[in-house]
Structure formats: C-alpha cells, structure tokens
Design a protein around this motif. Sequence first.
Motif, mmCIF file in Angstrom:
data_model
loop_
_atom_site.group_PDB
_atom_site.id
_atom_site.type_symbol
_atom_site.label_atom_id
_atom_site.label_comp_id
_atom_site.label_asym_id
_atom_site.label_seq_id
_atom_site.Cartn_x
_atom_site.Cartn_y
_atom_site.Cartn_z
ATOM 1 N N ILE A 24 0.818 -1.215 0.000
ATOM 2 C CA ILE A 24 0.000 0.000 0.000
ATOM 3 C C ILE A 24 0.857 1.273 0.000
ATOM 4 N N GLY A 25 2.134 1.152 0.372
ATOM 5 C CA GLY A 25 3.011 2.315 0.446
ATOM 6 C C GLY A 25 3.024 3.175 -0.807
ATOM 7 N N PRO A 26 3.311 2.606 -1.983
ATOM 8 C CA PRO A 26 3.316 3.428 -3.208
ATOM 9 C C PRO A 26 1.965 4.067 -3.498
ATOM 10 N N LEU A 27 0.888 3.355 -3.139
ATOM 11 C CA LEU A 27 -0.450 3.891 -3.368
ATOM 12 C C LEU A 27 -0.672 5.135 -2.516
ATOM 13 N N ASN A 28 -0.251 5.071 -1.253
ATOM 14 C CA ASN A 28 -0.375 6.235 -0.376
ATOM 15 C C ASN A 28 0.397 7.432 -0.919
ATOM 16 N N SER A 29 1.637 7.175 -1.362
ATOM 17 C CA SER A 29 2.487 8.254 -1.870
ATOM 18 C C SER A 29 1.846 8.939 -3.070
ATOM 19 N N MET A 30 1.317 8.137 -3.993
ATOM 20 C CA MET A 30 0.702 8.705 -5.192
ATOM 21 C C MET A 30 -0.572 9.463 -4.867
ATOM 22 N N ALA A 41 -6.421 3.098 -11.206
ATOM 23 C CA ALA A 41 -7.063 4.410 -11.133
ATOM 24 C C ALA A 41 -6.121 5.450 -10.543
ATOM 25 N N VAL A 42 -5.437 5.121 -9.449
ATOM 26 C CA VAL A 42 -4.547 6.074 -8.792
ATOM 27 C C VAL A 42 -3.323 6.361 -9.665
ATOM 28 N N CYS A 43 -2.791 5.323 -10.301
ATOM 29 C CA CYS A 43 -1.644 5.527 -11.211
ATOM 30 C C CYS A 43 -2.028 6.474 -12.348
ATOM 31 N N GLY A 44 -3.232 6.261 -12.911
ATOM 32 C CA GLY A 44 -3.687 7.121 -14.001
ATOM 33 C C GLY A 44 -3.836 8.563 -13.546
ATOM 34 N N LEU A 45 -4.433 8.763 -12.366
ATOM 35 C CA LEU A 45 -4.605 10.111 -11.824
ATOM 36 C C LEU A 45 -3.260 10.778 -11.571
ATOM 37 N N THR A 46 -2.311 10.028 -11.018
ATOM 38 C CA THR A 46 -0.997 10.585 -10.698
ATOM 39 C C THR A 46 -0.225 10.950 -11.965
ATOM 40 N N MET A 47 -0.336 10.115 -13.002
ATOM 41 C CA MET A 47 0.383 10.398 -14.252
ATOM 42 C C MET A 47 -0.131 11.665 -14.918
ATOM 43 N N VAL A 48 -1.405 11.990 -14.672
ATOM 44 C CA VAL A 48 -1.989 13.197 -15.257
ATOM 45 C C VAL A 48 -1.649 14.432 -14.423
ATOM 46 N N THR A 49 -1.793 14.321 -13.101
ATOM 47 C CA THR A 49 -1.637 15.490 -12.229
ATOM 48 C C THR A 49 -0.192 15.747 -11.805
ATOM 49 N N THR A 50 0.531 14.706 -11.487
ATOM 50 C CA THR A 50 1.928 14.856 -11.037
ATOM 51 C C THR A 50 2.800 13.820 -11.733
ATOM 52 N N PRO A 51 3.111 14.034 -13.001
ATOM 53 C CA PRO A 51 3.895 13.051 -13.768
ATOM 54 C C PRO A 51 5.270 12.767 -13.165
ATOM 55 N N GLU A 52 5.861 13.760 -12.507
ATOM 56 C CA GLU A 52 7.177 13.530 -11.901
ATOM 57 C C GLU A 52 7.091 12.471 -10.798
ATOM 58 N N LEU A 53 6.059 12.576 -9.954
ATOM 59 C CA LEU A 53 5.869 11.593 -8.893
ATOM 60 C C LEU A 53 5.569 10.218 -9.476
ATOM 61 N N ALA A 54 4.770 10.194 -10.541
ATOM 62 C CA ALA A 54 4.450 8.921 -11.188
ATOM 63 C C ALA A 54 5.711 8.261 -11.723
ATOM 64 N N ALA A 55 6.562 9.061 -12.359
ATOM 65 C CA ALA A 55 7.805 8.516 -12.907
ATOM 66 C C ALA A 55 8.706 7.998 -11.797
ATOM 67 N N GLU A 56 8.758 8.735 -10.679
ATOM 68 C CA GLU A 56 9.589 8.320 -9.548
ATOM 69 C C GLU A 56 9.067 7.033 -8.914
ATOM 70 N N THR A 57 7.762 6.920 -8.805
ATOM 71 C CA THR A 57 7.161 5.743 -8.158
ATOM 72 C C THR A 57 7.223 4.518 -9.066
ATOM 73 N N LEU A 58 6.882 4.698 -10.333
ATOM 74 C CA LEU A 58 6.815 3.564 -11.258
ATOM 75 C C LEU A 58 8.188 3.133 -11.763
ATOM 76 N N GLY A 59 9.111 4.061 -11.830
ATOM 77 C CA GLY A 59 10.420 3.737 -12.380
ATOM 78 C C GLY A 59 10.300 3.355 -13.844
ATOM 79 N N ASP A 60 10.906 2.246 -14.201
ATOM 80 C CA ASP A 60 10.850 1.767 -15.586
ATOM 81 C C ASP A 60 9.710 0.782 -15.812
ATOM 82 N N THR A 61 8.861 0.575 -14.793
ATOM 83 C CA THR A 61 7.789 -0.419 -14.890
ATOM 84 C C THR A 61 6.537 0.206 -15.487
ATOM 85 N N ASN A 62 5.939 -0.498 -16.427
ATOM 86 C CA ASN A 62 4.683 -0.053 -17.008
ATOM 87 C C ASN A 62 3.617 0.002 -15.919
ATOM 88 N N PHE A 63 2.752 1.027 -15.957
ATOM 89 C CA PHE A 63 1.801 1.216 -14.856
ATOM 90 C C PHE A 63 0.805 0.063 -14.738
#
Length: 465
Positions: free
Chosen positions: A65-71, A239-261
């Motif tokens: 749940i950690g990454p989900l909370n961060s996003m 849903a949260v990954c999609g929202l984060t990629m739209v609103t805060t792409p930098e955080l999404a990139a940091e959380t996801l790394g090289d992994t497809n969402f």
Amino acid sequence: MVIIQTILNFFVQFISNPTILIALIALVGLLIRKAPAADCLKGTIKTIVGFTLISSGAGIVQTSIGPLNSMMQGALNMTGTLPVNESCFAVASAQFGAALSGIMVLAFLVNIVVARFSKFRFVYLTGHEVMWVSTCCAIAMNGLGFPMWQTILCGGLLTGTYMACAPAMIYKTVCKCTGSKDLAIGHSGMVYYWIAVVVAKLVGNKNSDAEEIKMNKNLNVLRDLTISLSLAMTIVYLAVCGLTMVTTPELAAETLGDTNFIIFSITYGVQFAVSIYVIQAGVRMVVAELVPAFKGIADKFIPNAVPALDIPIIYPYQPNSVLIGFLSATVGAIGAFFLQVALAGTSFELPLILPTLFTSFFYGATTGCLGNKEGGLRGAVISSVVTGFCIAIFPAMLIQFGHVLVDGTTFGGADASVFGMFITQFGGTAGSAIFTVICVVLFFLPMVYSALTKSKPGMTEREEK
C-alpha cells in the motif's frame, strides 16, 4: 540507574514483542496442563510461526500500500499529518523511553489483577498495541509536567485497567464472528469498533448477510477472497496511477520507475492479496495452538479468562466482510479528508489528516466483520464508512486537544486518542495530585462494580464456575 534502565528496556522489548509473549503464554499453558515435552515444543514453535506469519502479512500490507499512499498524497497536492503508530512510537521512544517502559510493565501487572478480581476477565496479549497507548500516556503527561513516578503510576493504572476492560466493549459481537467464546479482540481501535457495532445495530438489516451474497455464476469466483482482493486492489492501483500520471507526472515517474503502470498495478494488487492470505494462515495456526494452551493458565490463575488478541483473528471467519469493510472505510476516510479541507479556516477547523489505505484496511476490515454480524450487508457498509470518518477525526482531535504530535505524525487508534485527550484535558484542569486519585479510583472501579453486581452474569459469555 543504568541497571534499572536496562531491566526496563528488557521488559518493554519482551512484552512489546507479541510473538515472544504469545509463545511464552502457550508454553506456560502447556506446561501447566502437563502436556508431553513434544507437544510443548510443537505448540510453542507453531505459535511462533503463526504469529510470524501474521506479522509478515502485516508487513506485506504496508509494502503493497506504500506506493499507493504516496501517489494519492502527491496527486491531491495536500500536506497534513499521517497517523502512523510505528513512526510516532519510534520517534517518541527516544525521549520517553523510561516512562513508557515503566507504564507498560505496570500495565501488564494491573491487567492481571483486574482480570483476577473482577468480572472483566480479559488478558490483553497484543503487546505492541499496549505500546501505542503507553507511549501516548507518556507524551501527554510529560506535556503536563508530571514527574516520572506519577507518569508511570497513572499511565500504568489507566492502561492496565483499559487492557482488562476494553475487550468487553465488543466481546459479544466477536463471539458471533468466530462462533466461539474463547477469543476476544485486544486492539487500540476498540472505540472505533464499538461505534461501528452501535451504528450497525441502528441502521443495519440482519436478513442480508454479506457472507451469503448471491452472485452471478460467472462472478462466483469473486467469493474467493484472494481473487476478489487481487482484482479490487489492481483496479484501485490502475485508477490512482492514471490520476498521478496526469496530475503529477514527476511523482508517477519516480514511483513507477521503468515499470509499465499496468504491470505495476497488477504486481502490487496481487501482493496485497498475498498479504491477507499469509495473515489468514497465521491466524489459523495460532488459534489452533493458543486456545488449548491458554486454557491451562486461565484455569490455574484466572478462572474463565479470555485471551484478547489482534484483529486479524476474525478475518478468516468473514472474508466478504473484510473486503467490503476495507473499501467502505476508504470511501469514508477520503470523504473525511475533503470535509476537513472544506472546513479549513472556519471555527470547526481541525489538523488535516491524510488518508492512508493501511489504516483503512485494518480498521475497516474489522468493522466490516463486526458490522455484518450486527447489521448484515447494510450494517457492514454504513458502519465501515463511519469508521473511515473516525480514523481521520480522532487523530485530528488527539493533536488538537491532546497535544500529541511527534515530528509530523501521531497515533491512529481511537483508544490512544481518547487517552491523550482525557489526560491532557482532565490532568491539565485537575492537577497532578487529583488526577492521580482519579486514576486510582478508575483502577478499583471494575472490582467495585463486580462486587456490587455479584449476582449478575460476568462480562464474558463463558459460564461462571
């Protein structure tokens, strides 16, 4: 002084480690029953393994749940307080270690005395939950300027009496969940669960059991908790990954790394389901070994005593309600967050509490189980939504009125919040001397009550001997 501190540190580490504490209880119980050496060894080791599984499952929950909370926090672009018990304790223990150690040692002794000489025959075995309440007491009384001896005395009396009496608040409902009178809940969210039971009884419908929901044949597979949790959490992550990629792409990139969402969401969604499966396996193992062993101790020292254990013990009995409660509490917590945002700057403003899925899961899942037994599906949903609101409001009140805030975090349990506010408000008004008298009176109250109601049934559903 160094020797005393070393001894206190040993005791606090010993009794705050639920695995060692429960294993010792199991071993002592088996020895009292004069079980063969092989059975003593087996029961002790299987208890350790079972509790290790439960702890490992809880750890996997946090990881998943950690990454989900961060996003979620980043996407909402809000700052506030995270009510994380472990973090608050870790910081506070460095400053209040001696006080909370003394409180815990005295609290366990007080629990035994109250259980032995009153109708509240519950023995609180969830050591780490006692640690949160003890630490909150130490912080609150230190803030009032109480001397060390008074902090330990008052904190120990309050916490120990709480340990013996609090499980009675929801014991009858827990018995309905487990189908047994041999187990109780010992957890720092007892006030949440009591409120949930009351709400479920008021608004629920027992004729609609969440565990008997009829699904389309093609959806029957969702009755398997592992599969339904995997799918539900994967959808939430998407849903949260999609929202984060739209609103805060930098955080999404940091959380996801090289992994497809999508792959990221499936991985963490399934990981969450794995954590619950591990917890269930541990619960079954512990219950199978602990109940017979505990009976040996109870029969010897505290007739009709009931062990109060951590909340996952009821999850295997209500698998549908676990999921329903978690999702409903999450909705409630998010609703409470936006309500707090809306009230900012008004006379009703409270410190902003950031929603966390970790607390929503454990408090919500437990509420779902209890609410379903008292009010069916409707009771499970509504009571869990209420719990979601409570897990935001109570920590905010603890900060506002209990003044317990340590490096940006506080305690998430309702019981710690009640203790913090009670100590700060009553102790600050009455003064240390009068407050000490109040604590002593509260300690004797269960025993006085039991003496005055001797002809009435006890707090447990077991027959009095």
